[in-house]
Scaffold this motif. Sequence first.
Motif, PDB file in Angstrom:
ATOM      1  N   GLY A   1       0.809  -1.216   0.000  1.00 52.00           N
ATOM      2  CA  GLY A   1       0.000   0.000   0.000  1.00 52.00           C
ATOM      3  C   GLY A   1       0.837   1.257   0.000  1.00 52.00           C
ATOM      4  O   GLY A   1       1.676   1.464  -0.883  1.00 52.00           O
ATOM      5  N   ASP A   2       0.622   2.117   0.998  1.00 52.96           N
ATOM      6  CA  ASP A   2       1.319   3.403   1.082  1.00 52.96           C
ATOM      7  C   ASP A   2       2.718   3.185   1.653  1.00 52.96           C
ATOM      8  O   ASP A   2       2.961   3.364   2.845  1.00 52.96           O
TER       9      ASP A   2
ATOM     10  N   GLY B   1       4.056  -1.153  -3.516  1.00 49.84           N
ATOM     11  CA  GLY B   1       3.081  -0.096  -3.738  1.00 49.84           C
ATOM     12  C   GLY B   1       3.401   0.670  -5.006  1.00 49.84           C
ATOM     13  O   GLY B   1       4.391   0.386  -5.693  1.00 49.84           O
TER      14      GLY B   1
ATOM     15  N   ASP C   1       6.426  -2.686  -7.308  1.00 50.62           N
ATOM     16  CA  ASP C   1       5.046  -2.287  -7.582  1.00 50.62           C
ATOM     17  C   ASP C   1       4.192  -3.490  -7.975  1.00 50.62           C
ATOM     18  O   ASP C   1       3.057  -3.327  -8.425  1.00 50.62           O
TER      19      ASP C   1
ATOM     20  N   THR D   1      -0.437  -3.986   6.081  1.00 50.55           N
ATOM     21  CA  THR D   1      -0.929  -2.792   5.407  1.00 50.55           C
ATOM     22  C   THR D   1      -1.330  -1.753   6.440  1.00 50.55           C
ATOM     23  O   THR D   1      -1.367  -2.019   7.645  1.00 50.55           O
TER      24      THR D   1
ATOM     25  N   TRP E   1      -4.736   4.260   3.792  1.00 56.28           N
ATOM     26  CA  TRP E   1      -4.241   4.926   2.592  1.00 56.28           C
ATOM     27  C   TRP E   1      -4.162   6.436   2.774  1.00 56.28           C
ATOM     28  O   TRP E   1      -3.391   7.107   2.088  1.00 56.28           O
TER      29      TRP E   1
ATOM     30  N   ARG F   1      -5.216   9.612  -3.512  1.00 59.58           N
ATOM     31  CA  ARG F   1      -4.510   8.507  -2.877  1.00 59.58           C
ATOM     32  C   ARG F   1      -5.330   7.218  -2.953  1.00 59.58           C
ATOM     33  O   ARG F   1      -4.788   6.139  -3.186  1.00 59.58           O
TER      34      ARG F   1
ATOM     35  N   LEU G   1      -4.072   3.854  -4.829  1.00 62.24           N
ATOM     36  CA  LEU G   1      -3.784   2.671  -4.015  1.00 62.24           C
ATOM     37  C   LEU G   1      -4.829   1.564  -4.134  1.00 62.24           C
ATOM     38  O   LEU G   1      -4.612   0.461  -3.626  1.00 62.24           O
TER      39      LEU G   1
ATOM     40  N   TYR H   1      -3.955  -2.005  -4.619  1.00 59.08           N
ATOM     41  CA  TYR H   1      -3.131  -2.632  -3.588  1.00 59.08           C
ATOM     42  C   TYR H   1      -3.933  -2.995  -2.339  1.00 59.08           C
ATOM     43  O   TYR H   1      -3.374  -3.196  -1.266  1.00 59.08           O
ATOM     44  N   GLN H   2      -5.255  -3.102  -2.483  1.00 59.09           N
ATOM     45  CA  GLN H   2      -6.076  -3.555  -1.368  1.00 59.09           C
ATOM     46  C   GLN H   2      -5.677  -4.989  -0.995  1.00 59.09           C
ATOM     47  O   GLN H   2      -5.490  -5.836  -1.862  1.00 59.09           O
TER      48      GLN H   2
ATOM     49  N   GLU I   1      -8.084  -0.316   2.467  1.00 56.02           N
ATOM     50  CA  GLU I   1      -6.810  -1.036   2.389  1.00 56.02           C
ATOM     51  C   GLU I   1      -6.929  -2.522   2.701  1.00 56.02           C
ATOM     52  O   GLU I   1      -6.054  -3.306   2.348  1.00 56.02           O
TER      53      GLU I   1
END
Length: 307
Positions: free
Chosen positions: A160-161, A185, A212, A225, A228, A240, A244, A247-248, A274
């Motif tokens: 994620g972030d 991410g 990524d 995680t 976000w 954001r 994102l 990327y859950q 997330e």
Amino acid sequence: MLRGRDLLSLMEFKPDEVIMLLEMSKSLKARYHAGEIIVPIHAGKTAILIFEKPSTRTRVSTSVAAYQLGMNVIVTSAQELQLGRGETVADTARTLSRYVHVIAARVYSHSSLEELAQYADVPVINLLSDKFHPLQALADALTLWEKKGKLSGLKVAFVGDVGNNVAASLAVIGSKLGWEVRLIGPRQLWRNDISKLSDDADKTGASIYQSDSLEDVKGVDAVYTDVWVSMGFEKEAEERVRLLRPYQVDGRVMSLAGPQALFMHCLPAHRGQEVTDDVIDGPRSVVWDQAENRLHTAKAALAALTP
């Protein structure tokens, strides 16, 4: 000994010192569960906890930790201090040093902590800043140690972030403990400070890298995680979330990671962003163990650092 030291990021601690804090955390937790709630290591001393940001786990766990060490606890916000009326951080640090034995603060800007530490004559502990969240990283490491039976050689994917404070502290503690930390991410959020961890990584055999591709969760011991949209980034929320969304952490990601992979989150969680409910509430989730371990690692930090 660690007494009198500041805890701002964990980067300032050697690998064996981080292990010492974790061993103390484990010992204090065992004593707590054996019924030894109060361990008056610092009876009669005073800790002040300053919160610029709202908090649940950090505020309660650190307050309880200080109390269980026999300390007097003052919990306040910047607005309740003269900081809210323009007194400098330096003057506040000098003044508080005459009253208390340790200062712990949750701040918007890491530079505020650095200034507190520069001018305070007592230890300063980071309860969260925009750059680092070291007490969370200690709780994460303790949780993995308990669940996986080892401190070194672990593989953890943060999804994620990857530019946030929790990801940073996970990378820092991973470099101290010889982990493989995969920061997964969007490239727009990749970190440019990974090289700062190379000295510790060379000594411990750690590997910290960015990707990524969700394919890189394969074979990890844990998938981690965080939210976000962290506090301070509300204006960027829509962008954001868009960036994102791929990327859950859902059931597909956990299946890709493998049956050995635990799920981790520092909380609070934004369910449906997330992470999905089936993952955070599932059998591989250790988020409540992480939350409990915030108490025991905070207690260890206060016990070890307070003079």
